[in-house]
Motif scaffolding. Structure first.
Motif, PDB file in Angstrom:
ATOM      1  N   PRO A 323       0.825  -1.220   0.000  1.00 54.09           N
ATOM      2  CA  PRO A 323       0.000   0.000   0.000  1.00 54.09           C
ATOM      3  C   PRO A 323       0.854   1.263   0.000  1.00 54.09           C
ATOM      4  N   MET A 324       0.347   2.276  -0.695  1.00 53.26           N
ATOM      5  CA  MET A 324       1.090   3.530  -0.792  1.00 53.26           C
ATOM      6  C   MET A 324       1.288   4.181   0.571  1.00 53.26           C
ATOM      7  N   HIS A 325       0.317   4.034   1.457  1.00 55.23           N
ATOM      8  CA  HIS A 325       0.478   4.681   2.765  1.00 55.23           C
ATOM      9  C   HIS A 325       1.551   3.998   3.616  1.00 55.23           C
ATOM     10  N   ARG A 326       2.050   2.831   3.161  1.00 58.97           N
ATOM     11  CA  ARG A 326       3.138   2.150   3.842  1.00 58.97           C
ATOM     12  C   ARG A 326       4.481   2.362   3.153  1.00 58.97           C
ATOM     13  N   GLN A 327       4.483   3.056   2.034  1.00 54.04           N
ATOM     14  CA  GLN A 327       5.722   3.279   1.302  1.00 54.04           C
ATOM     15  C   GLN A 327       6.529   4.399   1.976  1.00 54.04           C
ATOM     16  N   PRO A 328       7.839   4.204   2.127  1.00 55.20           N
ATOM     17  CA  PRO A 328       8.652   5.239   2.789  1.00 55.20           C
ATOM     18  C   PRO A 328       8.524   6.613   2.146  1.00 55.20           C
ATOM     19  N   VAL A 329       8.413   6.667   0.813  1.00 52.36           N
ATOM     20  CA  VAL A 329       8.366   7.955   0.132  1.00 52.36           C
ATOM     21  C   VAL A 329       7.095   8.733   0.473  1.00 52.36           C
ATOM     22  N   PHE A 330       6.031   8.023   0.877  1.00 54.87           N
ATOM     23  CA  PHE A 330       4.781   8.696   1.203  1.00 54.87           C
ATOM     24  C   PHE A 330       4.468   8.681   2.698  1.00 54.87           C
ATOM     25  N   ALA A 331       5.482   8.410   3.494  1.00 52.99           N
ATOM     26  CA  ALA A 331       5.285   8.455   4.949  1.00 52.99           C
ATOM     27  C   ALA A 331       4.838   9.854   5.361  1.00 52.99           C
ATOM     28  N   GLY A 332       3.797   9.921   6.153  1.00 44.24           N
ATOM     29  CA  GLY A 332       3.299  11.210   6.617  1.00 44.24           C
ATOM     30  C   GLY A 332       2.227  11.808   5.737  1.00 44.24           C
TER      31      GLY A 332
END
Length: 387
Positions: A323-332
């Motif tokens: 999931p994108m919400h778990r990707q480091p680049v999209f953290a926060g």
């Protein structure tokens, strides 16, 4: 033996001939008669007024959002279970992606969560001009509900149909849902132009804006005149010729992918804890990728163990999208989650699904899968906890 791929390109002499004819025509540089013909054929196929051939599905998403004036300060809800390109395209505009979790049966954007997310954003005073649902693994999202929710909230819908060309929802083909839609013709898609994409809409002004931006935003002047920042995003004439040939074979390629799904469904039919993902209601899907969901609580098997067995046999497999919400680049980044996408990431495994698979490759895949499932099903559960 070469590694068996998840979804290798399915190309024939027809595509070779089409590219050679385009080459011999002298239209080597981007744009040309094959591009025009490809756009027309694709618009006719899905019932859209306008189609714009572009360098990738990502560029189609990017320009589709820019054509609507989306930019800094805007928030765009999108599916969290998707490839990074969807979220990346939103960030290219300066807008903020807002990740919405999944329906447990389909993995698609959950319409109820979407409605809650938009309500929450409006309470916060945020502008939500668009929603970008993603068609997962060749199944259309629930556009019946998503479009109604978005339009009621004053947002337009840009359907990321990168994976779903040839699929249908509510009698409407992928590419025709929402205010605009995009396709991808990457090498692993149902049909390919090597690389490429398409923007589709009934809004002639938006289509004209996308065309303008995709050709470096050049103004109609004898000299080079530019009033906007533009992009080099157009599809080449040679690749468009390949696309025309591929489109003529699309239905047959989808049928072969469906046959692969049916074979997997027969193999796991009597296996407790293992099922074909999205199997319920899949008659209108294009079966781009078939995935298994393995419940480690119901069997001595898990997705990672099955993947290791397949890899040892030279067979590619891959977990469902992280999931994108778990990707480091999209953290926060903002998100509204229910845990479904994370569960599918842990338990889901995509299997070779391409229409170019040979009979020998299919036999090897099936035999390896049968042996792995039988062996693990017979193993006592306590072996999983052994050091």
């Amino acid at each position: 033996m070469a590694r068996i791929l998840l979804s290798g390109p399915d190309v024939t002499e027809l595509e070779r001939t089409a590219v050679a004819e385009a080459f011999d025509s002298g239209w080597i540089a981007p744009l040309g008669p094959a591009v025009d013909a490809f756009e027309s054929a694709m618009a006719d196929r899905v019932g859209r007024r306008c189609a714009v051939a572009l360098a990738s599905g990502t560029s189609a998403l990017h320009l589709g959002l820019l054509a609507w004036g989306i930019g800094p300060g805007d928030v765009v809800p999108t599916s969290t279970m998707t490839f990074a390109a969807t979220a990346n395209a939103i960030t290219y505009t300066g807008a903020t992606p807002y990740f919405v979790d999944s329906d447990p049966e389909t993995g698609q954007m959950d319409p109820d969560l979407l409605a809650r997310a938009i309500d929450r954003l409006h309470v916060e005073g945020r502008r939500v001009p668009a929603v970008v649902p993603v068609d997962l693994l060749g199944r259309c999202a629930d556009y019946t509900r998503i479009v109604e929710i978005a339009h009621r909230a004053g947002a337009r819908v840009l359907a990321d149909s990168a994976e779903s060309l040839g699929a249908v929802h509510a009698g409407i083909p992928a590419g025709k849902h929402g205010d605009a839609a995009i396709f991808s013709f990457n090498g692993n898609k149902v049909m390919t132009t090597s690389g490429g994409g398409m923007y589709l809409t009934d809004d002639e002004d938006a289509a004209a804006r996308v065309r303008h931006l995709a050709t470096q935003a050049r103004e109609p002047a004898v000299h080079y005149e530019h009033r906007d920042i533009g992009y080099n995003y157009r599809l080449s004439n040679l690749l468009a010729a390949m696309g025309i040939a591929q489109l003529s074979r699309l239905d047959g390629m989808v049928e072969r992918r469906r046959a692969r799904r049916e074979a997997y469904a027969r193999i796991v039919a009597e296996m407790p804890g293992v099922e074909v993902f999205q199997r319920v209601g899949d008659a209108d899907d294009n079966c781009w990728l078939t995935a298994l969901v393995v419940d480690p609580e119901a069997t001595a098997l898990d997705a990672a163990g099955l993947s290791a067995v397949l890899t040892a046999a030279g067979i590619e497999s891959r977990p469902l999208w992280k999931p994108m919400h778990r990707q480091p680049v999209f953290a926060g980044f903002p998100a509204l989650v229910n845990g479904v996408s994370e569960g599918l990431f842990r338990t889901g495994l995509t299997l070779p699904s391409g229409s170019a698979l040979t009979e020998a490759e299919c036999r090897l895949i099936d035999a390896t899968l049968v042996d792995a499932l039988a062996e693990r099903a017979a193993a006592p559960r306590w072996e999983e906890a052994a050091p």
